[in-house]
Design an enzyme around this catalytic site. Structure first.
Site, PDB file in Angstrom:
ATOM      1  N   ASP A 118      -1.396  -2.267  -9.101  1.00  0.00           N
ATOM      2  CA  ASP A 118      -0.155  -2.212  -9.869  1.00  0.00           C
ATOM      3  C   ASP A 118       0.391  -3.624 -10.082  1.00  0.00           C
ATOM      4  O   ASP A 118       0.837  -4.269  -9.130  1.00  0.00           O
ATOM      5  CB  ASP A 118       0.868  -1.345  -9.124  1.00  0.00           C
ATOM      6  N   ASP A 161       3.277  -4.003 -16.790  1.00  0.00           N
ATOM      7  CA  ASP A 161       3.330  -3.041 -15.688  1.00  0.00           C
ATOM      8  C   ASP A 161       2.221  -2.013 -15.812  1.00  0.00           C
ATOM      9  O   ASP A 161       2.310  -1.074 -16.605  1.00  0.00           O
ATOM     10  CB  ASP A 161       4.695  -2.361 -15.677  1.00  0.00           C
TER      11      ASP A 161
END
Length: 437
Positions: free
Chosen positions: A310, A99
């Site tokens: 992201d 992440d």
């Protein structure tokens, strides 16, 4: 007398040259050490490595990347990038979501008792000799630390407890701990601060890779990392991609975009200063660039409009000024085939019942445009995501549906693309490729 002066002159000259040679060798040594995945024999000298890193940081002309990281592995891709890392001593393999939008890394921890056996994938602290917990007295365990937006409290055992909510409402909570990552018997990180989650509701942990000081990338001083997200075939729940910590052998083909940085004096309420923020300049459908002002993709005075890459978000989300223009274009191109009054997962509302190849041709190629002519190109064959029951959606949603005021380029639009985060040179490298392994 002259002879004595000459002798003294040559003696002083000799000593100066000797000192200069020693200094040159000393600085070269520090530049090449930087911070590796430390071997056991070097671990007592971590302070030396930290100080040499500081010295390197002050000398822009000698920004040598520390290439001691040379780790690569495959990952499983479903809706997220799920890597497996060897954590603890001896190592226990832990599945974690890669992440780039998160700071805190955390793993699933379970006690081992006769009454309750832990899941096979859980981390068992009692089996690791390098595991330790953070007491309430640790500096991190304070209500507010300037660059660590993690609420912490002191639990009944006087240990540092955290509760962390993600944008999708997921809760992770547990204790902050220290643990090593053992890539091989001779390649071991120093103890890193992690979360030891006891109640997250998720099967995997999180590998926080943003630029915050307590992310894995920052604590372990990773110079660069990269991944290649594969395309899933229809009906395929998982695919396999590739993940590198350190140099990527394909990096010569990468084209780079500069990361935007924000000093403390520019902190704004809606800005995430630790995200990988890029300068998106426009979006095109086919050859037509949409009439969206570039300012829509840059943070305004309050931080709204930031554009970030992201890996931890599945789809791409855009602020209203950009999303509205995209939806208008889709309606012009294929509006009569739109599935009316349908919203997938409360986020995607440009969805279709018809044949995906036909709809894909109508919509055409989509391009996210950056500086220096760099683009993320989504071919017409891939601009739709199958979400079940024959329904296909364009993988772009409205940021408002997540309750945020930022633009996010999610992993769906990073498929078949090398994405490298170069922390040394503060840039992102991109290259189109076939990521299926």
């Amino acid at each position: 007398m002259a002879s004595l002066k000459e002798s003294l002159f040559f003696l002083v000259l000799f000593l100066l040259l000797r000192l200069s040679i020693q200094e040159t060798h000393h600085h070269h040594f520090h530049r090449t050490i930087s911070f590796p995945l430390t071997t056991a024999s070097f671990s007592p000298k971590l302070e030396l490595f930290s100080s040499s890193l500081a010295a390197v940081a002050k000398t822009p002309a000698t920004r040598q990347p520390p290439f001691y990281y040379n780790y690569h592995n495959s990952f499983r891709y479903s809706m997220a990038l799920i890597v497996s890392l060897p954590i603890g001593t001896p190592p226990q393999t832990q599945k974690m979501v890669l992440d780039t939008g998160s700071q805190l890394s955390w793993i699933q921890c379970h006690g081992r008792t006769k009454q309750r056996l832990p899941p096979a994938s859980a981390f068992i602290p009692s089996l690791s000799s390098s595991f330790s917990v953070l007491p309430c007295t640790h500096p991190i365990c304070k209500p507010r630390v300037p660059d660590f937006t993690l609420p912490t409290t002191c639990d009944q055992n006087r240990l540092c407890h955290y509760s962390y909510f993600y944008a999708d409402g997921t809760l992770a909570e547990g204790n902050l701990v220290k643990e090593k990552i053992t890539f091989s018997p001779s390649r071991v990180t120093p103890p890193l601060i992690l979360g030891c989650a006891t109640d997250s509701g998720e099967a995997e942990g999180i590998l926080g890779m943003n630029v915050g000081r307590l992310s894995f990338a920052s604590q372990a001083k990773v110079p660069r990392f990269s991944y290649c997200v594969p395309v899933k075939s229809q009906g395929q729940s998982n695919a396999t991609g590739t993940f590198y910590l350190g140099p990527n052998p394909y990096s010569r083909s990468f084209r780079h975009i500069t990361l935007l940085t924000f000093p403390n004096s520019q902190r704004m309420p809606n800005l995430d200063p630790f995200a990988y923020t890029v300068n998106l300049t426009g979006i095109r459908f086919g050859r037509q660039k949409l009439n969206i002002p570039p300012s829509v993709f840059r943070p305004n005075g309050g931080g709204s409009g930031q554009t970030m890459i992201d890996s931890g978000t599945q789809y791409t989300f855009l602020v209203d000024d950009a999303y509205t223009k995209i939806r208008q274009q889709v309606m012009r191109l294929a509006g009569w085939k739109l599935k009316k009054n349908y919203v997938f997962a409360g986020a995607l509302d440009m969805c279709f019942d018809g044949k995906p190849n036909e709809i894909g041709r109508l919509i055409g190629q989509i391009g996210f445009q950056f500086e220096n002519g760099v683009e993320i190109v989504i071919d017409k064959e891939r601009n739709l995501e199958h979400v079940g029951e024959g329904v296909h959606c364009i993988g772009i949603g409205r940021s408002e549906s997540l309750g945020i005021a930022s633009n996010i380029i999610g992993n769906f639009h990073q498929q078949n693309l090398w994405v490298e985060f170069d922390l040394i040179n503060r840039r992102v490298g991109l290259a189109r490729t076939n990521c299926t392994t």
